[in-house]
Design an enzyme around this catalytic site. Structure first.
Site, PDB file in Angstrom:
ATOM      1  N   HIS A  71     -23.383  57.413  -8.191  1.00  0.00           N
ATOM      2  CA  HIS A  71     -23.307  55.951  -8.279  1.00  0.00           C
ATOM      3  C   HIS A  71     -21.971  55.455  -8.823  1.00  0.00           C
ATOM      4  O   HIS A  71     -21.692  54.255  -8.763  1.00  0.00           O
ATOM      5  CB  HIS A  71     -24.449  55.401  -9.142  1.00  0.00           C
ATOM      6  CG  HIS A  71     -24.207  55.565 -10.602  1.00  0.00           C
ATOM      7  ND1 HIS A  71     -24.296  56.787 -11.239  1.00  0.00           N
ATOM      8  CD2 HIS A  71     -23.858  54.658 -11.551  1.00  0.00           C
ATOM      9  CE1 HIS A  71     -24.013  56.622 -12.523  1.00  0.00           C
ATOM     10  NE2 HIS A  71     -23.737  55.347 -12.733  1.00  0.00           N
ATOM     11  N   HIS A  86     -17.864  51.593  -9.849  1.00  0.00           N
ATOM     12  CA  HIS A  86     -19.307  51.654 -10.090  1.00  0.00           C
ATOM     13  C   HIS A  86     -20.026  50.975  -8.927  1.00  0.00           C
ATOM     14  O   HIS A  86     -19.863  49.775  -8.714  1.00  0.00           O
ATOM     15  CB  HIS A  86     -19.631  50.947 -11.404  1.00  0.00           C
ATOM     16  CG  HIS A  86     -20.989  51.237 -11.931  1.00  0.00           C
ATOM     17  ND1 HIS A  86     -22.125  50.679 -11.395  1.00  0.00           N
ATOM     18  CD2 HIS A  86     -21.392  52.037 -12.948  1.00  0.00           C
ATOM     19  CE1 HIS A  86     -23.173  51.115 -12.071  1.00  0.00           C
ATOM     20  NE2 HIS A  86     -22.759  51.945 -13.015  1.00  0.00           N
TER      21      HIS A  86
END
Length: 164
Positions: A71, A86
């Site tokens: 992620h 992110h």
């Protein structure tokens, strides 16, 4: 970076420039619905509302940390810029679902190298905010960090410039 610049390398010093890791719309970090990013707790930067699904390296450098869950990734550019990319908000909870890492911690990367692939529709269908904050974690090392905000940004376009 446009096709012309790719074909005919400019003499411009790009060591303190980052290029967009995704296509989409670039927005201010204040737009991110998470105070860690919107209040610049981790650093200054920009965010992308993505339309593409492969995260590319915004610089020449090294993968400092590829999160096991896929992620997020931390990079350190060859000029010392510490970058966090992110994908989405609270997506660590997915434990890797919808993410495929393409590089590993310690890998050397060039601008445009593929880092992570993700399923944008899968994230949306699972109810996740898909905004992608791009944060300069060592913001204090720079006098100025200038994001480029645009309704349309293509992967590889100039997205941040930094000055010491």
């Amino acid at each position: 970076m446009g096709l012309f610049n790719k074909l005919f390398k400019s003499s411009e010093d790009l060591s303190n420039t980052l290029f967009s890791p995704l296509s989409g719309k670039s927005v201010s970090l204040s737009y991110v619905n998470d105070p860690t990013f919107s209040e610049e707790i981790l650093g200054k930067g920009v965010a992308i509302l993505p339309t593409s699904t492969t995260v590319l390296s915004p610089c020449d450098g090294t993968v400092d940390l590829m999160f096991d869950t896929g992620h997020a990734v931390n990079l350190i550019s060859d000029s010392g810029i510490e970058i966090l990319i992110h994908i989405g908000l609270e997506t660590v909870a997915l434990k890797g679902k919808h993410f495929k890492t393409l590089k590993n911690t310690g890998d050397k990367v060039k601008i445009g190298d593929a880092l992570i692939e993700f399923d944008l529709d899968g994230l949306k269908n699972d109810g996740y905010d898909t905004i992608v904050p791009i944060v300069i974690c060592n913001s204090d090392s720079y006098k100025e960090i200038t994001p480029i905000i645009s309704d349309v940004v293509n992967a590889g376009d100039k997205i941040l410039s930094l000055s010491k």
